[in-house]
Design a protein around this motif. Sequence first.
Motif, PDB file in Angstrom:
ATOM      1  N   GLU A  36       0.837  -1.207   0.000  1.00 41.04           N
ATOM      2  CA  GLU A  36       0.000   0.000   0.000  1.00 41.04           C
ATOM      3  C   GLU A  36       0.869   1.253   0.000  1.00 41.04           C
ATOM      4  O   GLU A  36       0.539   2.249  -0.640  1.00 41.04           O
ATOM      5  CB  GLU A  36      -0.931  -0.001   1.216  1.00 41.04           C
ATOM      6  N   ALA A  44      -7.122  -1.587  -0.696  1.00 38.36           N
ATOM      7  CA  ALA A  44      -8.590  -1.575  -0.717  1.00 38.36           C
ATOM      8  C   ALA A  44      -9.140  -2.576  -1.733  1.00 38.36           C
ATOM      9  O   ALA A  44     -10.257  -3.063  -1.578  1.00 38.36           O
ATOM     10  CB  ALA A  44      -9.097  -0.176  -1.041  1.00 38.36           C
ATOM     11  N   GLU A  49     -13.476  -3.959   4.033  1.00 36.03           N
ATOM     12  CA  GLU A  49     -13.492  -2.827   4.959  1.00 36.03           C
ATOM     13  C   GLU A  49     -13.045  -3.221   6.365  1.00 36.03           C
ATOM     14  O   GLU A  49     -12.460  -2.430   7.090  1.00 36.03           O
ATOM     15  CB  GLU A  49     -14.882  -2.188   5.024  1.00 36.03           C
TER      16      GLU A  49
END
Length: 91
Positions: A36, A44, A49
């Motif tokens: 990331e 994502a 989530e």
Amino acid sequence: MSVTVLIPTPLRKLTNERSTVQCSGNSVSEILDSLEGHCPGIKARLCAENGELRRFVNFYVNSEDIRFLQGRDTPLKDGDEVSIVPAIAGG
């Protein structure tokens, strides 16, 4: 420690079209955070989530499915290869 992450074609727009990314981390979870940092927005696409890995994305460490190892906590060592493989459905 350096680990090579193999990026599938559908995610390469997030890696400037690179098929591999060098990351550092001691576990698959740490590699996701490192990835990331190199490629914002990719986590994502790989995690829900709640932080769990998405069901339709498979991860392999040196050709071993992490679902049969220790999942996100699967330990890594220098030179390991992590493959991200999207599940394929069809009919």
